[in-house]
Design an enzyme around this catalytic site. Structure first.
Site, PDB file in Angstrom:
ATOM      1  N   SER A  21      12.229  13.699  -1.699  1.00  0.00           N
ATOM      2  CA  SER A  21      11.152  15.000  -1.680  1.00  0.00           C
ATOM      3  C   SER A  21      11.731  16.489  -1.619  1.00  0.00           C
ATOM      4  CB  SER A  21      10.188  14.967  -0.957  1.00  0.00           C
ATOM      5  OG  SER A  21       9.219  13.741  -1.218  1.00  0.00           O
ATOM      6  N   THR A  66       5.083  10.172   4.013  1.00  0.00           N
ATOM      7  CA  THR A  66       5.641   8.969   3.637  1.00  0.00           C
ATOM      8  C   THR A  66       5.466   7.862   4.656  1.00  0.00           C
ATOM      9  OG1 THR A  66       7.268   8.022   2.486  1.00  0.00           O
ATOM     10  CG2 THR A  66       8.119   9.410   3.869  1.00  0.00           C
ATOM     11  N   LYS A  70       0.680   7.438   5.824  1.00  0.00           N
ATOM     12  CA  LYS A  70      -0.092   7.680   4.716  1.00  0.00           C
ATOM     13  C   LYS A  70      -1.530   7.467   5.163  1.00  0.00           C
ATOM     14  CE  LYS A  70       3.052   7.955   0.729  1.00  0.00           C
ATOM     15  NZ  LYS A  70       2.855   7.454  -0.605  1.00  0.00           N
ATOM     16  N   ASP A 107      -0.284  10.706  -5.476  1.00  0.00           N
ATOM     17  CA  ASP A 107       0.175   9.395  -6.195  1.00  0.00           C
ATOM     18  C   ASP A 107      -0.946   9.344  -7.144  1.00  0.00           C
ATOM     19  OD1 ASP A 107       2.141   9.249  -4.455  1.00  0.00           O
ATOM     20  OD2 ASP A 107       1.206   8.115  -3.002  1.00  0.00           O
ATOM     21  N   ALA A 132      -1.780  -5.149  -3.587  1.00  0.00           N
ATOM     22  CA  ALA A 132      -2.723  -4.614  -3.163  1.00  0.00           C
ATOM     23  C   ALA A 132      -2.523  -3.595  -1.756  1.00  0.00           C
ATOM     24  CB  ALA A 132      -3.710  -5.731  -2.723  1.00  0.00           C
ATOM     25  N   GLY A 134      -1.311   0.323  -0.319  1.00  0.00           N
ATOM     26  CA  GLY A 134      -1.627   1.532  -0.357  1.00  0.00           C
ATOM     27  C   GLY A 134      -1.186   2.165  -2.184  1.00  0.00           C
ATOM     28  N   ALA A 135      -0.103   1.664  -2.394  1.00  0.00           N
ATOM     29  CA  ALA A 135       0.385   2.213  -3.676  1.00  0.00           C
ATOM     30  C   ALA A 135      -0.575   1.683  -4.640  1.00  0.00           C
ATOM     31  CB  ALA A 135       1.675   1.665  -3.983  1.00  0.00           C
ATOM     32  N   GLY A 246       9.559   3.986 -13.072  1.00  0.00           N
ATOM     33  CA  GLY A 246       8.836   4.477 -11.780  1.00  0.00           C
ATOM     34  C   GLY A 246       9.102   5.825 -11.335  1.00  0.00           C
TER      35      GLY A 246
HETATM   36  P1  ATR Z   1       2.353   0.148  -0.161  1.00  0.00           P
HETATM   37  O1  ATR Z   1       1.534   0.739   0.865  1.00  0.00           O
HETATM   38  O2  ATR Z   1       3.534   1.074  -0.366  1.00  0.00           O
HETATM   39  O3  ATR Z   1       1.907  -0.576  -1.256  1.00  0.00           O
HETATM   40  P2  ATR Z   1       2.618  -2.450   1.424  1.00  0.00           P
HETATM   41  O4  ATR Z   1       1.078  -2.086   1.931  1.00  0.00           O
HETATM   42  O5  ATR Z   1       3.614  -2.907   2.224  1.00  0.00           O
HETATM   43  O6  ATR Z   1       3.150  -1.117   0.691  1.00  0.00           O
HETATM   44  O7  ATR Z   1       2.178  -3.434   0.306  1.00  0.00           O
HETATM   45  C1  ATR Z   1       3.447  -4.018  -0.313  1.00  0.00           C
HETATM   46  C2  ATR Z   1       3.065  -5.121  -1.551  1.00  0.00           C
HETATM   47  O8  ATR Z   1       4.038  -6.004  -1.578  1.00  0.00           O
HETATM   48  C3  ATR Z   1       1.896  -5.759  -1.125  1.00  0.00           C
HETATM   49  O9  ATR Z   1       0.984  -6.065  -2.005  1.00  0.00           O
HETATM   50  C4  ATR Z   1       2.547  -7.291  -0.518  1.00  0.00           C
HETATM   51  O10 ATR Z   1       1.677  -8.283  -0.559  1.00  0.00           O
HETATM   52  P3  ATR Z   1       1.109  -8.809   0.777  1.00  0.00           P
HETATM   53  O11 ATR Z   1      -0.342  -7.922   0.797  1.00  0.00           O
HETATM   54  O12 ATR Z   1       0.602 -10.247   0.553  1.00  0.00           O
HETATM   55  O13 ATR Z   1       1.806  -8.609   2.059  1.00  0.00           O
HETATM   56  C5  ATR Z   1       3.585  -7.285  -1.712  1.00  0.00           C
HETATM   57  N1  ATR Z   1       4.854  -8.089  -1.350  1.00  0.00           N
HETATM   58  C6  ATR Z   1       5.865  -7.874  -0.424  1.00  0.00           C
HETATM   59  N2  ATR Z   1       6.705  -8.573  -0.486  1.00  0.00           N
HETATM   60  C7  ATR Z   1       6.075  -9.734  -1.273  1.00  0.00           C
HETATM   61  C8  ATR Z   1       6.667 -10.995  -1.515  1.00  0.00           C
HETATM   62  N3  ATR Z   1       7.607 -11.553  -1.073  1.00  0.00           N
HETATM   63  N4  ATR Z   1       5.937 -11.694  -2.621  1.00  0.00           N
HETATM   64  C9  ATR Z   1       4.736 -11.304  -3.119  1.00  0.00           C
HETATM   65  N5  ATR Z   1       4.374 -10.055  -2.451  1.00  0.00           N
HETATM   66  C10 ATR Z   1       5.049  -9.340  -1.864  1.00  0.00           C
END
Ligand code: ATR
Length: 282
Positions: A21, A66, A70, A107, A132, A134-135, A246
């Site tokens: 940023s 970040t 958030k 975002d 699923a 925050g993003a 992205g």
């Molecule tokens: P953000 O808020 O940036 O979206 P996050 O909350 O850590 O970050 O979400 C990361 C996403 O990647 C989640 O959907 C996570 O799945 P889970 O809810 O089951 O943890 C997904 N993710 C991370 N590693 C993964 C893996 N090895 N296989 C499948 N999904 C994964």
């Protein structure tokens, strides 16, 4: 001597060294000949509230947030715009003239604008979203604003998809939880596939998904931009899908924040993209 009258902003994170940023806002500050300053503040979770409380005294117009702030920041703010409240995530805080702190989520705009700039029309479209967190919640809010009518939400932890679907589903844009191992099976109806997981990011596991059933006309986008061409985007492009990387989301999400801090709606240009790609080693 620091200029105490200049507009100041910063990104707050823990860690924060990796944040792009300052490079992004710094580019626009110099491009538009503004005297403002955009820095970075390394703030541990337990110090977030006290840091935000000092912003006005220290001359800040606002901050971006970040990881990991958030979601936690919502409890500290005086007010939060409706959509940010609904998705439970704030990435921009504005210090109002009376010192009150208002939270926004840019975002949502960043994701929508990146797709719109590439020519994607959301009206009446069906999306499949992977992840699923925050993003994903910001992406779902964006898809709804763009006119999408359904989101199939696939996540490794199905309970998380179910609770996000319960919170964000509406009569005009239904959010339907889908088991992770069924992701490939729901692609046949999709107009858009979005990855919001960390899979495919440099240093993380690859995203393994079979795209055979995805209609040829469907678009594919990834919010991961390190590397710029993720495995998902490479395979999708080889299959002939229109792909959107992205980096544009990162660039566009910064625009409303820059406008709130410094008073100008800045442009996303090929030169800015090149400037950011240089820092990414692309
Ligand atoms: P953000 O808020 O940036 O979206 P996050 O909350 O850590 O970050 O979400 C990361 C996403 O990647 C989640 O959907 C996570 O799945 P889970 O809810 O089951 O943890 C997904 N993710 C991370 N590693 C993964 C893996 N090895 N296989 C499948 N999904 C994964």
């Amino acid at each position: 001597m620091p200029n105490l009258n200049q507009d100041k902003a910063a990104v707050i994170g823990w860690p924060v060294e990796h944040s792009l940023s300052p490079r992004l806002h710094g580019y626009w500050l110099s491009q538009y000949g503004l005297s403002g300053d955009y820095g970075r503040l390394a703030v541990e979770p337990q110090n977030l509230s006290a840091t935000l409380g000092r912003l006005q005294k220290e001359g800040y117009r606002g901050v971006n947030l970040t990881v990991p702030h958030k979601e936690a920041v919502l409890a500290v703010l005086d007010s939060v715009e409706d959509v940010a409240q609904r998705i439970g995530a704030v990435n921009t805080v504005v210090v109002e003239d009376d010192g009150a702190l208002t939270g926004y989520n840019t975002d949502i705009f960043g994701f929508a604008e990146n797709l719109r700039a590439a020519g994607f029309e959301g009206a009446s479209k069906r999306a499949v979203v992977l992840g699923a967190g925050g993003a994903a919640r910001a992406v779902i809010a964006a898809l709804r604003q763009m006119g999408c009518i359904s989101v199939m939400l696939c996540n490794r932890t199905i309970g998380r998809s179910i609770s996000v679907a319960e919170k964000l589903s509406t009569s005009d844009c239904q959010v339907i939880p889908v088991a992770w191992d069924k992701a490939s099976l729901v692609l046949a109806e999709a107009d858009l596939l979005v990855n919001t997981t960390t899979l495919g990011m440099r240093g993380q596991l690859p995203l393994e998904i079979v795209l055979d059933d995805l209609p040829q006309t469907a678009w594919v986008t990834d919010i991961v931009y390190t590397p710029l061409q993720t495995g998902l985007l490479r395979i999708a492009a080889e299959r002939g899908h229109t792909v959107v990387d992205g980096l544009g989301m990162l660039l566009h999400q910064a625009r409303p924040a820059f406008t709130k801090f410094f008073g100008i709606d800045p442009q996303v240009t090929p030169e800015l993209r090149a400037h950011m790609l240089q820092a990414l080693g692309e």
